[in-house]
Design an enzyme around this catalytic site. Sequence first.
Site, PDB file in Angstrom:
ATOM      1  N   LYS A 256      -1.646 -14.504  32.894  1.00 35.87           N
ATOM      2  CA  LYS A 256      -1.588 -13.320  33.762  1.00 35.87           C
ATOM      3  C   LYS A 256      -1.342 -12.091  32.902  1.00 35.87           C
ATOM      4  O   LYS A 256      -0.321 -11.994  32.208  1.00 35.87           O
ATOM      5  CB  LYS A 256      -0.458 -13.470  34.792  1.00 35.87           C
ATOM      6  N   ASP A 261       2.671  -3.507  36.817  1.00 40.50           N
ATOM      7  CA  ASP A 261       2.710  -3.942  38.218  1.00 40.50           C
ATOM      8  C   ASP A 261       3.603  -3.003  39.027  1.00 40.50           C
ATOM      9  O   ASP A 261       4.821  -3.171  39.074  1.00 40.50           O
ATOM     10  CB  ASP A 261       3.231  -5.390  38.295  1.00 40.50           C
ATOM     11  N   LYS A 268       6.770  -1.312  44.688  1.00 41.71           N
ATOM     12  CA  LYS A 268       8.095  -1.770  44.293  1.00 41.71           C
ATOM     13  C   LYS A 268       9.079  -0.594  44.324  1.00 41.71           C
ATOM     14  O   LYS A 268       8.667   0.553  44.163  1.00 41.71           O
ATOM     15  CB  LYS A 268       8.063  -2.298  42.851  1.00 41.71           C
ATOM     16  N   ASP A 279       4.629  -7.297  32.627  1.00 39.81           N
ATOM     17  CA  ASP A 279       4.018  -8.248  33.559  1.00 39.81           C
ATOM     18  C   ASP A 279       2.739  -8.868  32.981  1.00 39.81           C
ATOM     19  O   ASP A 279       2.005  -9.539  33.677  1.00 39.81           O
ATOM     20  CB  ASP A 279       3.737  -7.540  34.897  1.00 39.81           C
ATOM     21  N   ASP A 338       1.836  -6.870  46.211  1.00 39.20           N
ATOM     22  CA  ASP A 338       2.713  -7.119  45.056  1.00 39.20           C
ATOM     23  C   ASP A 338       2.658  -8.587  44.608  1.00 39.20           C
ATOM     24  O   ASP A 338       3.163  -8.930  43.541  1.00 39.20           O
ATOM     25  CB  ASP A 338       4.149  -6.721  45.414  1.00 39.20           C
ATOM     26  N   GLU A 340       0.304 -10.119  43.278  1.00 39.81           N
ATOM     27  CA  GLU A 340      -1.032  -9.893  42.707  1.00 39.81           C
ATOM     28  C   GLU A 340      -1.385 -10.858  41.583  1.00 39.81           C
ATOM     29  O   GLU A 340      -2.550 -11.126  41.338  1.00 39.81           O
ATOM     30  CB  GLU A 340      -1.124  -8.440  42.199  1.00 39.81           C
ATOM     31  N   ARG A 342      -1.085 -14.046  41.298  1.00 41.80           N
ATOM     32  CA  ARG A 342      -1.797 -15.252  41.756  1.00 41.80           C
ATOM     33  C   ARG A 342      -3.247 -14.945  42.082  1.00 41.80           C
ATOM     34  O   ARG A 342      -4.114 -15.808  41.974  1.00 41.80           O
ATOM     35  CB  ARG A 342      -1.035 -15.858  42.946  1.00 41.80           C
TER      36      ARG A 342
HETATM   37  N1  BES Z   1       5.432  -9.395  38.544  1.00 40.32           N
HETATM   38  C1  BES Z   1       6.137  -9.793  39.695  1.00 40.32           C
HETATM   39  C2  BES Z   1       7.180 -10.886  39.417  1.00 40.32           C
HETATM   40  C3  BES Z   1       8.341 -10.499  38.551  1.00 40.32           C
HETATM   41  C4  BES Z   1       9.497  -9.995  39.121  1.00 40.32           C
HETATM   42  C5  BES Z   1       8.293 -10.681  37.206  1.00 40.32           C
HETATM   43  C6  BES Z   1      10.567  -9.654  38.322  1.00 40.32           C
HETATM   44  C7  BES Z   1       9.372 -10.360  36.411  1.00 40.32           C
HETATM   45  C8  BES Z   1      10.507  -9.832  36.967  1.00 40.32           C
HETATM   46  C9  BES Z   1       5.173 -10.317  40.763  1.00 40.32           C
HETATM   47  O1  BES Z   1       3.910  -9.779  40.735  1.00 40.32           O
HETATM   48  C10 BES Z   1       5.784 -10.002  42.082  1.00 40.32           C
HETATM   49  O2  BES Z   1       5.942  -8.850  42.360  1.00 40.32           O
HETATM   50  N2  BES Z   1       6.141 -11.033  42.833  1.00 40.32           N
HETATM   51  C11 BES Z   1       6.755 -10.878  44.093  1.00 40.32           C
HETATM   52  C12 BES Z   1       6.128 -11.873  45.029  1.00 40.32           C
HETATM   53  C13 BES Z   1       6.442 -11.609  46.466  1.00 40.32           C
HETATM   54  C14 BES Z   1       5.794 -10.325  46.927  1.00 40.32           C
HETATM   55  C15 BES Z   1       5.913 -12.781  47.267  1.00 40.32           C
HETATM   56  C16 BES Z   1       8.246 -11.153  43.909  1.00 40.32           C
HETATM   57  O3  BES Z   1       8.614 -11.976  43.077  1.00 40.32           O
HETATM   58  O4  BES Z   1       9.040 -10.487  44.585  1.00 40.32           O
HETATM   59 ZN    ZN Z   2       3.761  -7.957  41.856  1.00 44.34          ZN
HETATM   60 ZN    ZN Z   3       3.244  -9.078  38.874  1.00 40.50          ZN
END
Ligand code: BES
Ligand code: ZN
Ligand code: ZN
Length: 491
Positions: A256, A261, A268, A279, A338, A340, A342
């Site tokens: 990824k 992000d 966010k 990210d 968010d 994204e 996946r």
């Molecule tokens: N890049 C983030 C995950 C992340 C969070 C990585 C903190 C490192 C530190 C990912 O794209 C994301 O935002 N995931 C969300 C998923 C949710 C919307 C289902 C998350 O983890 O809150």
């Molecule tokens: Zn995200």
């Molecule tokens: Zn992300």
Amino acid sequence: MKVSFSSAKAATSGVAVIPVFEGNKVFGSGKSYYDASKGKVAEAAKAAKFTGKSGQSFDIFAPAGSKVSRLHIVGAGKKDDFKAEIFAANVAKKLLFSGATTLNFHLDGIGITPDQAARAGVGARLASYRFNNYKTKLPKEKKPSLTTFRVTHDSHTKAKKAYDNFHGPVCDGVIFARDLVNEPPNAIYPKAYANRIKKLADLGLKIEVLGEKKMQTLGMNALLGVGRGSERESQLVVMRWNGGKKGAKPACLVGKGVTFDTGGISLKPGNGMWDMKGDMGGSAAVVGAMMGIAGRKAKANVIGIVGLVENMPDGKAQLPGDIVKSMSGQTIEVLNTDAEGRLVLADALHYGRTKYKPAAMINLATLTGAIIVSLGSEHAGVFSNDDGLAEQIAAASGSSGERSWRLPLLPEYDKLLDTPNADMKNIGGREAGSITAAQFLKRFVGDTPWAHIDVAGTAMKNRRTDPRETTFGTGYGVRLLNHWVAENFEG
Ligand code: BES
Ligand code: ZN
Ligand code: ZN
């Protein structure tokens, strides 16, 4: 930073670093030429209340007749627990700015393997790593003085071989990955990132870059949807290393690479958002791993694929509720922009599987905040559809020292992705967030043995506990992947 291997006799300049195990009365090994069991050294040890416990150290002028300038005597703890790599990392960390330019790690005569000695070189290099590319006013005392690590060992030729043929090139990959993660998002956006990867062609990697047009014709709408709000063109980069038998099925590594992000329209919160420059840590691990694989001329066929996109809110950005058709033909209701990573991986995994028919596929991704809730920063989360592959990864974790922990997949979790409006939605709800993300990916790998490693807690860190991890970007995954390839695809 120069790493070399030699006999103890060749340590003729710089600082001699002498490990002393707990309770050892004789300092310096039998074969190293410092007899420190008596005289001034023994006196100094007594004055410093030195017992050999890990963390203790004291310095003395080199005894008359020796060519080094001083001796740095270091507690090495209990002999059974001794890890040359961590030992070297701790010493390098301590002496990095000390004014010393050359360290001689006296690992001769203490009964460690050549491989352990080689790893000492890695520990020293990793602990010395800094990211100072943007400091224009760095005072002299903030610039590392160390430039040379000499490891002395009884089988120094073997140690050098282990370093040159494996640990050294892999360490180059870790450092490359760290740089990529540490770079700011205005320097590493998809095209700039792809350009950096292209330079690895010098190592013999075949690099191919797919732009948005090509991805459109392939039907990669899940990946492209994520980049729609960005001014920067999305990229898919394929790195190929053909070091194995002709026709042998390759290993496929997928990463990824969200270069930033913001969350997109599901924006966010601003606090700490800057972390999201990291990210792309999963992709950096894949790129670094490929660098290591090529650098050490691995006898295996390996494909690396990274999906590079910037997730931005904008008039053109995709909206919560949008339904996209992935390259696999499966449709996805994007309920949260968010989630994204996946979406990017769905198309990258499908592409890797159908185009290269790999024997096994591993993807790395900073996929969920939830994995940090589960495992903190000490273990990455592993999810797999294949018990054998999961065991290989656990073994590679052991040999590389990059920790990972398996979590479960189950049809009951998979069901949480059902939606009345499309084949699946891209979020599962509040519970088991890392698992539902993994279940989502599983839908795009068919029956290929596959594992997903969630590195959100391990690829980027703001807290320092390990002497080898000196910056935000850790380079996690590069070593794990190299060990996995070496242990399962070579020889
Ligand atoms: N890049 C983030 C995950 C992340 C969070 C990585 C903190 C490192 C530190 C990912 O794209 C994301 O935002 N995931 C969300 C998923 C949710 C919307 C289902 C998350 O983890 O809150
Ligand atoms: Zn995200
Ligand atoms: Zn992300």
